[in-house]
Design a protein around this motif. Structure first.
Motif, PDB file in Angstrom:
ATOM      1  N   CYS A  83       3.451  -3.476  -3.463  1.00  0.00           N
ATOM      2  CA  CYS A  83       1.936  -3.818  -3.521  1.00  0.00           C
ATOM      3  C   CYS A  83       1.136  -2.655  -4.217  1.00  0.00           C
ATOM      4  N   CYS A  90       4.143  -1.913   2.659  1.00  0.00           N
ATOM      5  CA  CYS A  90       2.971  -2.263   4.320  1.00  0.00           C
ATOM      6  C   CYS A  90       3.255  -3.101   5.062  1.00  0.00           C
ATOM      7  N   CYS A  98       2.567   1.152  -0.229  1.00  0.00           N
ATOM      8  CA  CYS A  98       2.872   0.056  -0.271  1.00  0.00           C
ATOM      9  C   CYS A  98       4.056   0.304  -1.674  1.00  0.00           C
ATOM     10  N   CYS A 106       3.545  -7.076   3.209  1.00  0.00           N
ATOM     11  CA  CYS A 106       4.370  -7.221   2.233  1.00  0.00           C
ATOM     12  C   CYS A 106       6.019  -7.096   3.288  1.00  0.00           C
TER      13      CYS A 106
HETATM   14 ZN   LIG Z   1       2.828  -3.887   0.651  1.00  0.00          ZN
END
Ligand SMILES: [Zn+2]
Length: 169
Positions: A87, A116, A84, A119
């Motif tokens: 993050c 992800c 991701c 997020c």
């Molecule tokens: Zn994420």
């Protein structure tokens, strides 16, 4: 197992990856020269043996229509190292439009990243700035060389000296 051969254009830009028998034919027809071989490997026929090519170069310049890397889920995740880009999570990956489609964001390499699910949902219909998210890397459009280099890291280190440019600007 048959190894693959990297084919370079006259100007040394990578143009293709071919099976070894095809590379040998190109060399026998003098359409290509061997630049690098796989050490310790040989190809034997009844009458003679050949060096096993790893990298060959065409003897005439071949005009090749631009062939970028196909924009799809697999290649996008690969470009982003399966993480991701907000993050760093490697789980529940989705594709996020950095500038949302609803705000005119396009479906192109430089506007898409791996994100992800969490997020992606948090970001919703906002830009990263509006959502308070920071991109971990600048999204780029990968070149054919970039993916060939990735492939070479796993398959054929003989190719690496010939694969320098990672990104087409
Ligand atoms: Zn994420």
């Amino acid at each position: 197992m048959e190894k693959r051969v990297l084919v370079l254009n006259l100007d040394h830009s990578p143009v293709a990856v071919v099976p070894v028998h095809k590379a040998i034919v190109l060399c026998l027809l003098e359409k290509a020269n061997i630049l690098s071989t796989y050490e310790l490997l040989q190809i034997r026929t009844v009458s003679r043996s050949f060096e096993y090519p790893a990298v060959i170069r065409l003897t005439h310049y071949k005009t090749i229509p631009f062939r970028g890397v196909l924009l799809n889920r697999t290649n996008l995740f690969k470009r982003d190292n399966g993480e991701c880009q907000y993050c760093g999570s490697k789980r529940h990956l989705t594709i996020d439009h950095i500038i949302p489609k609803s705000k005119g964001g396009k479906t192109i390499w430089t506007n898409l990243i791996t994100a992800c699910n969490r997020c992606n949902v948090n970001k919703g219909d906002k830009t990263p700035e509006q959502a308070g998210l920071i991109l971990r890397s600048e999204p780029f459009k990968p070149s054919l060389s970039y993916f060939l280099a990735e492939y070479a890291e796993r398959q054929a280190e003989e190719w690496l000296p010939f694969l320098s440019s990672r990104v087409i600007s």
